[in-house]
Design an enzyme around this catalytic site. Structure first.
Site, short mmCIF file in Angstrom:
data_model
loop_
_atom_site.label_atom_id
_atom_site.label_comp_id
_atom_site.label_asym_id
_atom_site.label_seq_id
_atom_site.Cartn_x
_atom_site.Cartn_y
_atom_site.Cartn_z
N GLU A 26 0.81 -1.23 0.00
CA GLU A 26 0.00 0.00 0.00
C GLU A 26 0.84 1.28 0.00
O GLU A 26 0.36 2.34 -0.41
CB GLU A 26 -0.95 0.01 1.20
CG GLU A 26 -2.13 -0.94 0.99
CD GLU A 26 -2.82 -1.25 2.30
OE1 GLU A 26 -3.10 -0.32 3.07
OE2 GLU A 26 -3.09 -2.44 2.56
N HIS B 148 3.62 1.71 -1.84
CA HIS B 148 3.82 1.95 -3.28
C HIS B 148 2.51 2.43 -3.92
O HIS B 148 2.50 3.34 -4.75
CB HIS B 148 4.26 0.67 -3.99
CG HIS B 148 5.54 0.07 -3.47
ND1 HIS B 148 5.54 -1.07 -2.71
CD2 HIS B 148 6.82 0.44 -3.60
CE1 HIS B 148 6.79 -1.39 -2.41
NE2 HIS B 148 7.59 -0.49 -2.93
N GLN C 164 22.40 -1.03 -6.21
CA GLN C 164 22.19 -0.34 -4.93
C GLN C 164 22.31 -1.28 -3.73
O GLN C 164 22.07 -0.86 -2.60
CB GLN C 164 20.87 0.43 -4.93
CG GLN C 164 19.62 -0.42 -4.92
CD GLN C 164 18.38 0.45 -5.14
OE1 GLN C 164 18.17 0.99 -6.22
NE2 GLN C 164 17.54 0.58 -4.11
N LYS D 147 9.20 7.48 3.48
CA LYS D 147 9.73 6.30 4.19
C LYS D 147 11.26 6.23 4.03
O LYS D 147 11.98 5.96 4.98
CB LYS D 147 9.06 5.05 3.62
CG LYS D 147 9.77 3.75 3.84
CD LYS D 147 9.42 3.17 5.18
CE LYS D 147 10.26 2.00 5.59
NZ LYS D 147 10.92 1.24 4.59
N ASP D 148 11.73 6.45 2.80
CA ASP D 148 13.18 6.48 2.53
C ASP D 148 13.60 7.94 2.45
O ASP D 148 13.88 8.47 1.37
CB ASP D 148 13.48 5.73 1.24
CG ASP D 148 13.03 4.28 1.32
OD1 ASP D 148 13.79 3.46 1.85
OD2 ASP D 148 11.90 3.97 0.90
N GLN E 48 16.93 8.97 0.85
CA GLN E 48 16.84 8.80 -0.60
C GLN E 48 16.10 10.00 -1.23
O GLN E 48 16.54 10.55 -2.25
CB GLN E 48 16.09 7.51 -0.91
CG GLN E 48 15.66 7.34 -2.35
CD GLN E 48 15.08 5.95 -2.59
OE1 GLN E 48 15.81 4.99 -2.70
NE2 GLN E 48 13.77 5.85 -2.66
N LYS F 230 5.07 0.32 6.36
CA LYS F 230 5.01 -0.78 5.40
C LYS F 230 6.32 -0.85 4.63
O LYS F 230 6.87 0.17 4.25
CB LYS F 230 3.84 -0.58 4.43
CG LYS F 230 2.52 -0.82 5.08
CD LYS F 230 1.40 -0.91 4.07
CE LYS F 230 0.06 -1.09 4.76
NZ LYS F 230 -0.41 -2.45 4.79
N SER F 231 6.80 -2.08 4.43
CA SER F 231 8.06 -2.28 3.71
C SER F 231 8.09 -3.69 3.16
O SER F 231 7.62 -4.62 3.81
CB SER F 231 9.24 -2.07 4.67
OG SER F 231 10.43 -2.59 4.11
P1 AMP Z 1 11.12 0.32 -2.82
O1 AMP Z 1 10.36 -0.59 -3.71
O2 AMP Z 1 11.27 -0.14 -1.43
O3 AMP Z 1 12.41 0.79 -3.46
O4 AMP Z 1 10.24 1.64 -2.71
C1 AMP Z 1 9.79 2.34 -3.85
C2 AMP Z 1 9.21 3.66 -3.43
O5 AMP Z 1 8.10 3.41 -2.55
C3 AMP Z 1 10.20 4.52 -2.65
O6 AMP Z 1 10.06 5.87 -3.05
C4 AMP Z 1 9.78 4.32 -1.23
O7 AMP Z 1 10.10 5.40 -0.38
C5 AMP Z 1 8.28 4.18 -1.37
N1 AMP Z 1 7.73 3.49 -0.20
C6 AMP Z 1 8.12 2.30 0.32
N2 AMP Z 1 7.44 2.02 1.44
C7 AMP Z 1 6.60 3.06 1.65
C8 AMP Z 1 5.65 3.37 2.65
N3 AMP Z 1 5.42 2.57 3.69
N4 AMP Z 1 4.97 4.54 2.55
C9 AMP Z 1 5.20 5.39 1.52
N5 AMP Z 1 6.09 5.15 0.54
C10 AMP Z 1 6.79 4.01 0.60
#
Ligand code: AMP
Length: 281
Positions: free
Chosen positions: A35, A37, A61, A149-150, A153, A184-185
């Site tokens: 959610e 993403h 990365q 969240k990041d 970044q 969420k992660s």
């Molecule tokens: P990732 O797939 O982990 O590289 O994340 C892709 C994008 O989704 C990045 O910009 C993250 O910061 C964002 N993202 C990941 N988890 C969350 C979250 N819980 N809430 C908002 N954005 C997120």
């Protein structure tokens, strides 16, 4: 929704859209979408004529001892989610497609990448900046969406776009959380049931810090000490860092002032390294 596996395929559609004067929003992801993403994709959907989601576990990365091979993947589920939100195109290249047989160029942002996560992940942000640059160029995006969240970044990418005059707007989006507060992660899937319960200590400690700030505390030494003490009450948790920095340059700060302050934490729960943060405005 179009599924594109090659750069040439994406460019074909992008050229068409650009010719029609349509705006393009890009959401870069590593897949295994949740959610968090989805919130970025929804925002991109609202603000652009066309939405491209990239779904690519970017090898550059990851450090040598990190979780590249075990990183969770489920492209079919990702496709369904993107389609349900109304994305126009999902880009799912192989590492060979993105980097070819050889790749000599990388993008490095200085200073902002040295502290916080950069201290234990020395190659990480070069990998992020390089892949994100490539995606910006491939998608010819007008806007790109990143999660708070990041937070490091987000600050690094904003800086890169500013310093190198990229013609793109970077939009930061709020953190989406589980019901108990855990951000969420994709990496939450690594947690055992016991670790999952313990992981709530990250958001709980930041919530306590938020309450302290709301009651008027401005001393960031006291605020980060409170967070540290709280995390230490959880036996499965081991702190990597608890830091308060300004959100533009990521320089350590002692006192809350009028500028945006990022209070960021990284904590190992067992072997899983989790991050979370609040931004005080
Ligand atoms: P990732 O797939 O982990 O590289 O994340 C892709 C994008 O989704 C990045 O910009 C993250 O910061 C964002 N993202 C990941 N988890 C969350 C979250 N819980 N809430 C908002 N954005 C997120």
């Amino acid at each position: 929704m179009i599924t594109a596996l090659t750069i040439a395929d994406v460019k074909k559609y992008v050229n068409e859209w650009k010719k029609n004067g349509e705006s393009i929003g890009l959401v870069p992801t590593m897949g295994y979408l949740h959610e968090g993403h989805a919130s970025l994709i929804k925002r991109a959907r609202e603000e652009n004529d066309r939405v491209i989601v990239s779904d690519f576990v970017n090898p550059t990365q990851f450090g040598p001892n990190e979780d590249l091979d075990s990183y969770p993947r489920d492209f079919e589920a990702d496709k369904s989610l993107c389609e349900s939100i109304g994305a126009d195109l999902i880009f799912h290249p192989t590492p060979e497609e993105m980097y070819g047989e050889s790749h000599f160029t990388k993008v490095h942002v200085d200073t902002l990448t040295e502290g916080l996560c950069g201290a234990v992940r020395p190659v990480h942000f070069d990998g992020v900046c390089t892949v994100v640059t490539k995606l910006f160029h491939i998608a010819e995006a007008d806007r790109a969406y990143f999660g708070q969240k990041d937070a490091q970044q987000l600050a690094v990418v904003k800086r890169m776009v500013h310093d190198l005059n990229y013609n793109i707007e970077i939009i930061g989006c709020p953190i989406i959380r589980e019901e108990d507060g855990l951000a969420k992660s994709s990496r939450n899937t690594y947690l055992s049931p016991e670790e999952r319960k313990a992981a709530v200590i990250l958001s709980a400690s930041l919530r306590d810090a938020g309450a302290m700030i709301d009651s008027g505390e401005k001393d960031l030494g006291k605020i980060t000490a409170l967070i540290t003490e709280k995390i230490k009450t959880e036996p499965l948790a081991r702190i990597d860092y608890v830091s308060a920095v300004d959100f533009t340059r990521l320089k350590p700060k002692k006192t809350l002032d009028g500028d945006e302050t990022l209070i960021a934490i990284a904590v190992y729960i067992g072997k899983v390294r989790l991050i979370d943060n609040i931004i005080v405005r």
